[in-house]
Structure formats: C-alpha cells, structure tokens
Write a protein that holds these residues in place. Structure first.
Motif, short mmCIF file in Angstrom:
data_model
loop_
_atom_site.label_atom_id
_atom_site.label_comp_id
_atom_site.label_asym_id
_atom_site.label_seq_id
_atom_site.Cartn_x
_atom_site.Cartn_y
_atom_site.Cartn_z
N TYR A 120 0.80 -1.22 0.00
CA TYR A 120 0.00 0.00 0.00
C TYR A 120 0.84 1.28 0.00
O TYR A 120 0.58 2.19 -0.80
CB TYR A 120 -0.94 0.01 1.22
CG TYR A 120 -1.88 -1.17 1.26
CD1 TYR A 120 -2.99 -1.22 0.42
CD2 TYR A 120 -1.65 -2.25 2.11
CE1 TYR A 120 -3.85 -2.31 0.43
CE2 TYR A 120 -2.50 -3.34 2.13
CZ TYR A 120 -3.60 -3.37 1.29
OH TYR A 120 -4.43 -4.45 1.29
N ILE A 121 1.80 1.37 0.91
CA ILE A 121 2.50 2.65 1.10
C ILE A 121 3.41 2.96 -0.07
O ILE A 121 3.42 4.08 -0.60
CB ILE A 121 3.27 2.62 2.43
CG1 ILE A 121 2.31 2.37 3.59
CG2 ILE A 121 4.03 3.93 2.62
CD1 ILE A 121 2.97 2.29 4.94
N GLU A 122 4.21 1.99 -0.51
CA GLU A 122 5.12 2.25 -1.62
C GLU A 122 4.38 2.56 -2.92
O GLU A 122 4.76 3.51 -3.63
CB GLU A 122 6.07 1.06 -1.81
CG GLU A 122 7.14 1.31 -2.85
CD GLU A 122 8.14 0.17 -2.92
OE1 GLU A 122 8.73 -0.02 -4.00
OE2 GLU A 122 8.31 -0.54 -1.91
N PRO A 123 3.32 1.81 -3.30
CA PRO A 123 2.57 2.22 -4.51
C PRO A 123 1.97 3.62 -4.40
O PRO A 123 1.96 4.37 -5.38
CB PRO A 123 1.49 1.14 -4.63
CG PRO A 123 2.05 -0.04 -3.93
CD PRO A 123 2.85 0.52 -2.80
N ALA A 124 1.47 3.97 -3.20
CA ALA A 124 0.92 5.32 -3.03
C ALA A 124 2.01 6.37 -3.21
O ALA A 124 1.79 7.42 -3.83
CB ALA A 124 0.28 5.45 -1.65
N GLY A 125 3.22 6.10 -2.69
CA GLY A 125 4.31 7.02 -2.88
C GLY A 125 4.71 7.16 -4.34
O GLY A 125 4.99 8.26 -4.83
N GLU A 126 4.71 6.05 -5.07
CA GLU A 126 5.04 6.09 -6.50
C GLU A 126 3.99 6.90 -7.28
O GLU A 126 4.33 7.66 -8.18
CB GLU A 126 5.13 4.68 -7.05
CG GLU A 126 6.28 3.85 -6.50
CD GLU A 126 7.62 4.29 -7.02
OE1 GLU A 126 7.65 5.05 -8.01
OE2 GLU A 126 8.64 3.90 -6.44
N GLN A 127 2.71 6.72 -6.93
CA GLN A 127 1.66 7.47 -7.61
C GLN A 127 1.79 8.98 -7.34
O GLN A 127 1.65 9.80 -8.26
CB GLN A 127 0.29 6.96 -7.15
CG GLN A 127 -0.02 5.53 -7.58
CD GLN A 127 -1.29 5.00 -6.98
OE1 GLN A 127 -2.06 5.75 -6.37
NE2 GLN A 127 -1.54 3.71 -7.13
N ARG A 128 2.06 9.34 -6.10
CA ARG A 128 2.21 10.76 -5.79
C ARG A 128 3.47 11.32 -6.43
O ARG A 128 3.51 12.50 -6.83
CB ARG A 128 2.26 10.96 -4.27
CG ARG A 128 0.95 10.61 -3.58
CD ARG A 128 0.92 11.09 -2.16
NE ARG A 128 -0.36 10.83 -1.54
CZ ARG A 128 -0.71 11.27 -0.33
NH1 ARG A 128 0.15 12.01 0.36
NH2 ARG A 128 -1.90 11.00 0.17
N LEU A 129 4.49 10.50 -6.53
CA LEU A 129 5.71 10.95 -7.20
C LEU A 129 5.45 11.23 -8.67
O LEU A 129 5.93 12.23 -9.22
CB LEU A 129 6.79 9.87 -7.04
CG LEU A 129 8.22 10.24 -7.39
CD1 LEU A 129 8.75 11.31 -6.44
CD2 LEU A 129 9.11 9.02 -7.33
N ASP A 130 4.70 10.35 -9.31
CA ASP A 130 4.33 10.59 -10.72
C ASP A 130 3.49 11.85 -10.87
O ASP A 130 3.68 12.63 -11.81
CB ASP A 130 3.57 9.38 -11.27
CG ASP A 130 4.46 8.15 -11.40
OD1 ASP A 130 5.70 8.31 -11.38
OD2 ASP A 130 3.92 7.03 -11.50
N ALA A 131 2.54 12.05 -9.95
CA ALA A 131 1.70 13.25 -10.02
C ALA A 131 2.52 14.52 -9.83
O ALA A 131 2.31 15.52 -10.52
CB ALA A 131 0.59 13.17 -8.97
N LEU A 132 3.48 14.47 -8.91
CA LEU A 132 4.33 15.64 -8.69
C LEU A 132 5.22 15.90 -9.90
O LEU A 132 5.43 17.06 -10.29
CB LEU A 132 5.18 15.43 -7.44
CG LEU A 132 6.00 16.61 -6.95
CD1 LEU A 132 5.10 17.81 -6.66
CD2 LEU A 132 6.81 16.23 -5.72
N GLY A 133 5.73 14.85 -10.51
CA GLY A 133 6.52 15.02 -11.72
C GLY A 133 5.72 15.61 -12.86
O GLY A 133 6.21 16.45 -13.63
N THR A 134 4.45 15.21 -12.98
CA THR A 134 3.57 15.79 -14.00
C THR A 134 3.32 17.27 -13.73
O THR A 134 3.31 18.10 -14.65
CB THR A 134 2.25 15.03 -14.05
OG1 THR A 134 2.50 13.64 -14.31
CG2 THR A 134 1.34 15.57 -15.12
N SER A 135 3.13 17.63 -12.45
CA SER A 135 2.91 19.04 -12.11
C SER A 135 4.14 19.88 -12.44
O SER A 135 4.03 21.02 -12.89
CB SER A 135 2.57 19.17 -10.62
OG SER A 135 1.36 18.50 -10.32
N ILE A 136 5.33 19.30 -12.21
CA ILE A 136 6.56 20.03 -12.55
C ILE A 136 6.65 20.24 -14.05
O ILE A 136 6.99 21.32 -14.53
CB ILE A 136 7.78 19.26 -12.02
CG1 ILE A 136 7.79 19.24 -10.49
CG2 ILE A 136 9.08 19.89 -12.54
CD1 ILE A 136 8.86 18.36 -9.90
#
Length: 399
Positions: A120-136
């Motif tokens: 749960y925690i690592e996939p959630a972190g990967e998803q938020r990391l992708d979202a932050l990269g898209t925002s950048i």
C-alpha cells in the motif's frame, strides 16, 4: 517474554534502527543531485525536493529493512560471541534454537511491515511521485527566474524580466520571444494550471508577429493571456515491473487474473510473487545472521557479514530478474529460489549447531587462505619492485 528475550530484543533494536536510517539517508543523498536537475524551473525547489524525497522513503525503507534485519542479528550474535555471552547462555541450557526465538519473531514482524509497505504505502508514494513530476512538467509549481537572466523553458522560446516582486509574484519589464511571436509587456504574472505549460497574464504591452509570408505585424494590448510551453518531458520507457510497482495489492491481484493480455497477467503475477517471496525471505534472514555473524573462538573475522550481504543482494537481483522476464511460471521460479535459500539457511544453522559456534566463519576463513597467501605474495612483490636496486640497507654492521 523472559528477561533473556527482552535483553535480546533490546540489543536488536539499536542496530536495526541505526542501519535502517543510514541506508535511507544514503539513498536519499545519492539521488538528491539527480532530483535537483528536475527542478530548474520550479519556484520553490527546496520544498518540492523535500516532497520528492518523502515520496521515495517507502521505496528506500523497503530496501533498508532487508539489510537491517541481517546486520542487526549478525552484529548482536557477534557481540555475544566476542563477549563470551554465548558460552553463558549455553551453560544455563539455552540452545541456539531457543536464542533464535526473538530474532525469528523480529524477522516475522519486519516481514509483515515490509509486506504492508510494498502492498500500500510504496505504490501510493510512486503514484504521488508521478503526479508531482507531471505538475513540474506542466508548470503548475511556478516558473522561477532571476531578474536580468534569460530563461529558455523550451527550445525556440526565450523569457526575460527586468525585475521580480517576490512578495506578489509580479514580473516587470517582460520580454517573451518564440519562433513567430515577440511580446513585450510592462508587467505580468504566472497563472498556474496550464495544460501544457504555464499561462502568463500580461498587461500594457506590444506584440510583434511574424506571418508565414515573412511580413511583420505589430499591435498593442492592455491585458492578454499568453501560454508558454515548458520543456517537453523526455519519453520514458516504462517496463511492466515499474508499472506494477504503482499498483496497490488489490489492483495488482485483479490485474493478475483480469488483465486484457496474457503478458500483462503474467507480469502482474510475477510482481505479486516478488512481494510475497521477498517478505518471506525477510523471515529467514535471522537464520543467516546467526550462522554468518558468529566468529570462531579466539577470532574476530567478519567474512560472514560480507557473504551475508552478497547473499541478500543475489536473492533480490534474482527475484527482480525473474519478475522482469514476466514468464507464465515466474511465481513458481521465485518460490523455488526462496526454497533454495531456505535450505541453505537451514544447512548453515545445522552446521553451526553440530560443529559449534563460528563453524561457518571458520570454513570461510579456511577457504580464503589461498587467496590471502596470493594477495600477500603480490603485495610483497609490488613492495620489492618499488625498492631501487642500489638502495643501501637500513642497518649496517660497520662503516
């Protein structure tokens, strides 16, 4: 829990926490410079960098837990052996199996923690990391520029300002130039949320446009919204393993049986096998720590610690290679690798029990003797080669 169990648990806690924190910090520092290169056009790069690192901590922690369990168990039992506490435990009737009760329970608890991280925690972190990269990439986190410098957010586009009001975010004396358009404005500000970049709100300026025929047209405006596309993201080849790392366990389980293609189902099953097999291996790691951490009598050799790290790295790399192959029988191959390492751990534990503490370390020392003699010979040979032939002896018997 007896007093001895509590004593062993306290001894395990310190090195486990220390090694886990050190590994997370080392991995964070290693990747910090690479992450900073992604934040060239972000208005608050330090805050965004901290967010990126926080989202990566679950992944780093998943790596650190595996090594921390082995190192903590090996270091604790090595300390017991060097301080003579193993002999005291044996004299009061505590067998190696009894001493391993707390480390095995400890390994099981860490295995469950690791399974929860991967589920749960690592996939959630990967998803938020992708979202932050898209925002950048889309410029939703702002456009950072110093007064007087020329910023190239994209090839063919130039952005220049004379002054910046940091309190209000207003640019003064703007000049924006693209391949067919040049815009000068008295002031403007960045509006976040552009679909392919940032959106500039400009006031009191002039526009010079170049038509396809080469003719220039000029006009003035009081207010205008102008989109600026930022640097396009480089195409990244996403492997099935990286795609499955972003799925929660429930989604991954559904993909393992309901995916559209057979290759996607095989990749999802291999990812599930990786998560469960790695967690099960953590429960076995205390056996390796006990077998490889205890040195023989009157010896301080630590070859077993190095061998244990190599075994852990070899197991992880083998499981990942099987997952990358995404074979239909990948889970069976991963279970077979796990059973092989379990048999190796039990064989080491049996040799340690039958031949006494430090038996495995003594075998490693004996096996390393030829290599030691060889390296010693080469070291002396290099030393002799560095000495000049006409060197006078250091000690003389007369003039």
């Amino acid at each position: 829990m007896s007093a001895i169990d509590r004593y062993i648990a306290r001894r395990l806690a310190r090195p486990f926490l220390a090694v886990s924190v050190i590994i997370v910090l080392l991995l964070t520092l290693e990747n910090s410079r690479r992450l900073m290169t992604l934040l060239g056009n972000v208005e608050q790069p330090v805050a965004v960098l901290i967010k990126l690192m926080l989202y990566l901590i679950p992944e780093y922690l998943g790596i650190g837990l595996l090594i921390a369990v082995f190192v903590s168990v090996a270091v604790v039992f090595r300390g017991f052996a060097l301080q003579g506490e193993l002999d005291i435990f044996a004299s009061i009737g505590l067998s190696p199996g009894r001493l391993l009760r707390v480390p095995l329970m400890f390994g099981l608890a860490v295995a469950l923690l690791h399974a929860g991280l991967r589920a749960y925690i690592e996939p959630a972190g990967e998803q938020r990391l992708d979202a932050l990269g898209t925002s950048i990439a889309l410029g939703n986190l702002g456009l950072s520029i110093a007064p007087g410098e020329f910023l190239g957010p994209r090839p063919g586009t130039m952005f220049h300002v004379d002054a910046v009001d940091r309190a209000t975010g207003v640019f003064r004396g703007l000049l924006v130039q693209s391949r067919s358009l040049t815009v000068a404005a008295r002031e403007g500000r960045v509006i976040n949320g552009g679909h392919e970049g940032v959106l500039l709100r400009l006031f009191d300026g002039h526009v010079v446009a170049t038509r396809p025929s080469g003719r220039l047209e000029a006009t003035s405006f009081q207010a205008m919204a102008m989109p600026i596309a930022l640097m396009a993201a480089k195409p990244v080849h996403v492997t099935p393993r990286h795609r499955n790392d972003r799925l929660m366990s429930g989604d991954l389980w559904r993909a393992a049986f309901d995916a559209r293609t057979g290759s996607e189902r095989a990749a999802a099953r291999a990812a599930l096998g990786n998560r469960f097999v790695t967690a099960a291996f953590i429960a076995l790691v205390p056996l390796f720590g006990f077998a490889l951490g205890v040195p023989p009598k009157r010896s301080t050799s630590a070859l077993g610690l190095g061998l244990g790290i190599l075994l852990i790295v070899g197991f992880v790399q083998t499981i990942v290679a099987i997952e990358d192959g995404a074979h239909a029988l990948a889970p069976l191959y991963q279970v077979a690798v796990l059973l092989g390492f379990a048999c190796l751990a039990l064989a080491m534990l049996r040799a340690q029990t039958n031949r006494g503490p430090g038996a495995i370390e003594a075998m490693l020392v004996s096996a390393s003797q030829p290599a030691r003699h060889l390296s010693h010979w080469f070291r002396l040979d290099r030393l002799m080669m560095r000495l000049p032939s006409d060197r006078r002896p250091l000690l003389t018997t007369g003039r």
